[in-house]
Motif scaffolding. Structure first.
Motif, PDB file in Angstrom:
ATOM      1  N   LYS A   1       0.843  -1.206   0.000  1.00 37.53           N
ATOM      2  CA  LYS A   1       0.000   0.000   0.000  1.00 37.53           C
ATOM      3  C   LYS A   1       0.874   1.250   0.000  1.00 37.53           C
ATOM      4  CE  LYS A   1      -3.535   2.481   2.571  1.00 37.53           C
ATOM      5  NZ  LYS A   1      -4.163   2.693   3.891  1.00 37.53           N
ATOM      6  N   ALA A   2       2.007   1.185   0.714  1.00 39.83           N
ATOM      7  CA  ALA A   2       2.936   2.322   0.760  1.00 39.83           C
ATOM      8  C   ALA A   2       3.542   2.591  -0.614  1.00 39.83           C
ATOM      9  CB  ALA A   2       4.041   2.050   1.774  1.00 39.83           C
ATOM     10  N   GLN A   3       3.464   1.593  -1.512  1.00 44.44           N
ATOM     11  CA  GLN A   3       3.944   1.761  -2.892  1.00 44.44           C
ATOM     12  C   GLN A   3       2.802   2.160  -3.824  1.00 44.44           C
ATOM     13  OE1 GLN A   3       6.098  -1.774  -4.137  1.00 44.44           O
ATOM     14  NE2 GLN A   3       7.134  -1.941  -2.162  1.00 44.44           N
ATOM     15  N   ASN A   4       1.693   2.621  -3.187  1.00 39.30           N
ATOM     16  CA  ASN A   4       0.516   3.116  -3.924  1.00 39.30           C
ATOM     17  C   ASN A   4      -0.212   2.026  -4.706  1.00 39.30           C
ATOM     18  OD1 ASN A   4       0.896   5.854  -3.102  1.00 39.30           O
ATOM     19  ND2 ASN A   4       2.541   6.036  -4.610  1.00 39.30           N
ATOM     20  N   ARG A   5      -0.161   0.803  -4.183  1.00 34.10           N
ATOM     21  CA  ARG A   5      -0.931  -0.278  -4.807  1.00 34.10           C
ATOM     22  C   ARG A   5      -2.244  -0.457  -4.053  1.00 34.10           C
ATOM     23  NH1 ARG A   5       1.718  -3.120  -8.698  1.00 34.10           N
ATOM     24  NH2 ARG A   5       0.105  -4.709  -8.681  1.00 34.10           N
ATOM     25  N   ASN A   6      -3.317  -0.670  -4.789  1.00 33.81           N
ATOM     26  CA  ASN A   6      -4.631  -0.905  -4.198  1.00 33.81           C
ATOM     27  C   ASN A   6      -4.725  -2.387  -3.835  1.00 33.81           C
ATOM     28  OD1 ASN A   6      -7.240  -0.687  -3.360  1.00 33.81           O
ATOM     29  ND2 ASN A   6      -8.035   0.192  -5.258  1.00 33.81           N
ATOM     30  N   VAL A   7      -4.667  -2.696  -2.536  1.00 30.37           N
ATOM     31  CA  VAL A   7      -4.502  -4.076  -2.060  1.00 30.37           C
ATOM     32  C   VAL A   7      -5.807  -4.637  -1.476  1.00 30.37           C
ATOM     33  CG1 VAL A   7      -3.132  -5.609  -0.577  1.00 30.37           C
ATOM     34  CG2 VAL A   7      -2.098  -3.529  -1.521  1.00 30.37           C
ATOM     35  N   LEU A   8      -6.030  -5.925  -1.690  1.00 36.69           N
ATOM     36  CA  LEU A   8      -7.148  -6.639  -1.075  1.00 36.69           C
ATOM     37  C   LEU A   8      -6.595  -7.848  -0.333  1.00 36.69           C
ATOM     38  CD1 LEU A   8     -10.290  -7.080  -0.847  1.00 36.69           C
ATOM     39  CD2 LEU A   8     -10.059  -8.610  -2.837  1.00 36.69           C
ATOM     40  N   LEU A   9      -6.948  -7.983   0.937  1.00 34.38           N
ATOM     41  CA  LEU A   9      -6.598  -9.161   1.727  1.00 34.38           C
ATOM     42  C   LEU A   9      -7.733 -10.174   1.619  1.00 34.38           C
ATOM     43  CD1 LEU A   9      -5.121  -7.415   4.896  1.00 34.38           C
ATOM     44  CD2 LEU A   9      -3.894  -9.085   3.501  1.00 34.38           C
ATOM     45  N   VAL A  10      -7.378 -11.449   1.450  1.00 31.52           N
ATOM     46  CA  VAL A  10      -8.394 -12.493   1.287  1.00 31.52           C
ATOM     47  C   VAL A  10      -8.230 -13.553   2.371  1.00 31.52           C
ATOM     48  CG1 VAL A  10      -9.381 -14.221  -0.265  1.00 31.52           C
ATOM     49  CG2 VAL A  10      -8.399 -12.105  -1.208  1.00 31.52           C
ATOM     50  N   ALA A  11      -9.295 -13.795   3.126  1.00 33.40           N
ATOM     51  CA  ALA A  11      -9.265 -14.757   4.233  1.00 33.40           C
ATOM     52  C   ALA A  11      -9.656 -16.146   3.735  1.00 33.40           C
ATOM     53  CB  ALA A  11     -10.206 -14.299   5.347  1.00 33.40           C
ATOM     54  N   CYS A  12      -8.653 -17.004   3.523  1.00 39.72           N
ATOM     55  CA  CYS A  12      -8.921 -18.373   3.041  1.00 39.72           C
ATOM     56  C   CYS A  12      -8.542 -19.435   4.065  1.00 39.72           C
ATOM     57  CB  CYS A  12      -8.178 -18.627   1.736  1.00 39.72           C
ATOM     58  SG  CYS A  12      -9.058 -17.980   0.296  1.00 39.72           S
ATOM     59  N   ASP A  13      -8.419 -19.032   5.338  1.00 42.72           N
ATOM     60  CA  ASP A  13      -8.226 -20.024   6.398  1.00 42.72           C
ATOM     61  C   ASP A  13      -9.616 -20.442   6.867  1.00 42.72           C
ATOM     62  OD1 ASP A  13      -7.700 -21.542   8.611  1.00 42.72           O
ATOM     63  OD2 ASP A  13      -6.195 -20.189   9.453  1.00 42.72           O
ATOM     64  N   ILE A  14     -10.113 -21.548   6.336  1.00 34.58           N
ATOM     65  CA  ILE A  14     -11.488 -21.980   6.613  1.00 34.58           C
ATOM     66  C   ILE A  14     -11.572 -22.848   7.865  1.00 34.58           C
ATOM     67  CG2 ILE A  14     -12.209 -21.833   4.201  1.00 34.58           C
ATOM     68  CD1 ILE A  14     -11.714 -24.853   3.981  1.00 34.58           C
ATOM     69  N   TYR A  15     -10.432 -23.099   8.509  1.00 33.70           N
ATOM     70  CA  TYR A  15     -10.417 -23.998   9.673  1.00 33.70           C
ATOM     71  C   TYR A  15     -10.326 -23.248  10.997  1.00 33.70           C
ATOM     72  CZ  TYR A  15      -9.268 -27.114   5.831  1.00 33.70           C
ATOM     73  OH  TYR A  15      -9.289 -27.792   4.638  1.00 33.70           O
ATOM     74  N   ARG A  16      -9.825 -22.030  10.965  1.00 33.85           N
ATOM     75  CA  ARG A  16      -9.630 -21.267  12.205  1.00 33.85           C
ATOM     76  C   ARG A  16     -10.423 -19.955  12.113  1.00 33.85           C
ATOM     77  NH1 ARG A  16      -5.492 -17.708  14.470  1.00 33.85           N
ATOM     78  NH2 ARG A  16      -4.500 -17.566  12.420  1.00 33.85           N
ATOM     79  N   PRO A  17     -11.619 -19.925  12.714  1.00 32.26           N
ATOM     80  CA  PRO A  17     -12.464 -18.721  12.639  1.00 32.26           C
ATOM     81  C   PRO A  17     -11.745 -17.460  13.118  1.00 32.26           C
ATOM     82  CG  PRO A  17     -13.687 -20.553  13.581  1.00 32.26           C
ATOM     83  CD  PRO A  17     -12.275 -21.004  13.483  1.00 32.26           C
ATOM     84  N   ALA A  18     -10.873 -17.610  14.109  1.00 33.27           N
ATOM     85  CA  ALA A  18     -10.157 -16.444  14.643  1.00 33.27           C
ATOM     86  C   ALA A  18      -9.239 -15.815  13.598  1.00 33.27           C
ATOM     87  CB  ALA A  18      -9.341 -16.849  15.869  1.00 33.27           C
ATOM     88  N   ALA A  19      -8.818 -16.617  12.598  1.00 33.90           N
ATOM     89  CA  ALA A  19      -7.928 -16.103  11.554  1.00 33.90           C
ATOM     90  C   ALA A  19      -8.630 -15.041  10.718  1.00 33.90           C
ATOM     91  CB  ALA A  19      -7.449 -17.246  10.666  1.00 33.90           C
ATOM     92  N   ILE A  20      -9.923 -15.253  10.459  1.00 33.05           N
ATOM     93  CA  ILE A  20     -10.704 -14.276   9.685  1.00 33.05           C
ATOM     94  C   ILE A  20     -10.819 -12.973  10.475  1.00 33.05           C
ATOM     95  CG2 ILE A  20     -12.962 -13.770   8.664  1.00 33.05           C
ATOM     96  CD1 ILE A  20     -13.282 -16.805   8.209  1.00 33.05           C
TER      97      ILE A  20
END
Length: 442
Positions: free
Chosen positions: A124-143
């Protein structure tokens, strides 16, 4: 970071102190100590032997210049060998693709989710539009953890908490990214063991289905040779593009960093130390080799300063220095900027010669708290005009800050010395020269 190795290598070089020239005997003794130091640092024995054999061969094949001592020559050779061992050159992350997809893999507890947040902040500091994707389907706390990190760095997080198909979530996220002009998506996956066939099949399916530009393997550097062995097993299945070493601040040996490139033939791309989201660095083998040998890393220090310090604030401070009006509020502002640069001990270790001097000194961010407390216990007028601080005012400040009168006096003395130095530099035009020197790195 690498404290034990640095100390032992320094001890090895002392074998050559006072020696007038390189001989087979003094090189053999020194190389033996270097090999022992590498093995103690949890470097694979075969790798340690290959490296030290190469060091010995190069050392005996060199004519020592009159101006260069045997110790200096061997330090240079070891620096070059360590640099080569850790990859030789800096490997940039691949940002090709629209959107660019980065797949994060690794073991449970290796720090994947935290790294995903750090990487998002870095891009993001390099001016990129970033999206984080939550694909840990086993640990709810990870989301939830990823969402919290996303809020802290102001980056969107795509999640489907009720969906138990990681590949489907990732493909939906890819569609969402294209619709919302997201240039990079970082896919955080579940921690998995190489022996868990079902989960290894899942990460392979994610890679095949997403065709990421980068697949990064995140590993806890504190696990030493276990980290290297795990990386090899994952690479055999996943063929990842690069390695991320986390928790480097807790690793005083450094075996993983020194061995992993040699074993898996994949570059270390990032190193991470600490939980703070700014505690992420691109890995530079040559700079790391210099730090291991106590030669500092001034380039990284300057880069951190340039990325952290506010340019307008710097101009304001410079103007006050010229007018001899630098006060405690300005000093406090500078402390805040320094704290943003990262761990204080790591920063000081980047200064040549300082790393060895402070290896046994405990320095953390709390070290600055008494200074901040003293300054904040002063009135606005006292901060602007420190000469007003008489005995009774000092007692009030000490009481208000929870410190002693001696600590207040010590800070005032150091501040006075610093102001005198600034005044002298200003008269000599030193500030201007210092700034022009900094511009060399831009």
């Amino acid at each position: 970071m690498f404290d034990n190795l640095s100390v032992k290598l320094d001890k090895a070089f002392k074998n050559l102190k006072g020696q007038g020239r390189i001989t087979e005997i003094n090189v053999a003794t020194t190389v033996k100590e270097i090999r022992r130091a590498l093995i103690d640092a949890d470097v694979n024995f075969k790798v340690a032997k290959e490296v030290t054999d190469s060091i010995k061969e190069k050392a005996l094949g060199q004519d020592v210049l009159i101006a260069v001592s045997p110790g200096q020559l061997l330090t240079k050779i070891v620096s070059e060998e360590l640099t080569e061992l850790m990859g030789g050159r800096t490997e940039e992350i691949n940002l090709k693709g629209d959107p660019n997809v980065i797949l994060i893999s690794g073991l449970q507890g290796s720090g994947k989710t935290t790294f995903s947040g750090k990487l998002a902040r870095h891009l993001k500091a390099q001016n990129r539009n970033v999206l984080l994707v939550a694909c840990d389907i086993y640990r709810p706390a990870a989301i939830d953890q990823l969402k919290v990190l996303g809020e802290q760095i102001e980056v969107d997080v795509y999640a489907e908490p009720d969906n138990k198909d990681a590949l489907k979530i990732a493909k939906n996220a890819l569609k969402y990214a294209k619709e919302n002009n997201k240039k990079t998506i970082i896919v955080d996956t579940a921690g998995r063991l190489a022996v868990d066939e079902q989960m290894m099949n899942e990460i392979e399916a994610l890679k095949k289905g997403l065709n990421p530009a980068e697949t990064l393997f995140v590993v806890d550097s504190m696990t030493g040779q276990d980290a290297v062995n795990t990386a090899k097993t994952f690479n055999d299945r996943l063929d990842f593009n690069g390695v991320v070493l986390t928790k480097l601040d807790g690793d005083t040996r450094g075996g993983a960093a020194l061995t992993i490139r040699k074993v898996v033939d994949k570059p270390i791309k990032f190193i991470s130390s600490g939980e703070k989201l700014d505690a992420l660095d691109v890995f530079h083998p040559d700079r790391m080799a210099n730090r291991i040998l106590g030669m500092g890393d001034v380039v990284s220090l300057v880069e951190k300063a340039q990325n952290t310090f506010d340019e307008e604030e710097a101009k304001r401070i410079q103007k006050k220095i010229r007018k001899n009006q630098f006060g405690f509020d300005d000093f406090l502002s500078q402390l805040e900027q320094i704290k943003k640069m990262g761990n204080l001990k790591d920063l000081m270790g980047m200064i040549p010669g300082v790393g060895k001097a402070i290896k046994d000194v405990d320095i953390d961010d709390d070290s600055l708290k008494p200074i901040e407390a003293i300054i904040k216990s002063m009135t606005i007028k006292e901060r602007e005009e420190p000469d007003l601080l008489n005995g009774s005012r000092k007692q009030r400040i000490a009481k208000g800050s929870g410190t002693s009168i001696q600590e207040v006096n010590q800070l005032l003395k150091q501040f006075d010395q610093m102001r005198k130095m600034m005044k002298t530099m200003n008269k000599m035009g030193g500030a201007k020269r210092a700034l022009s020197g900094m511009n060399m790195f831009k």
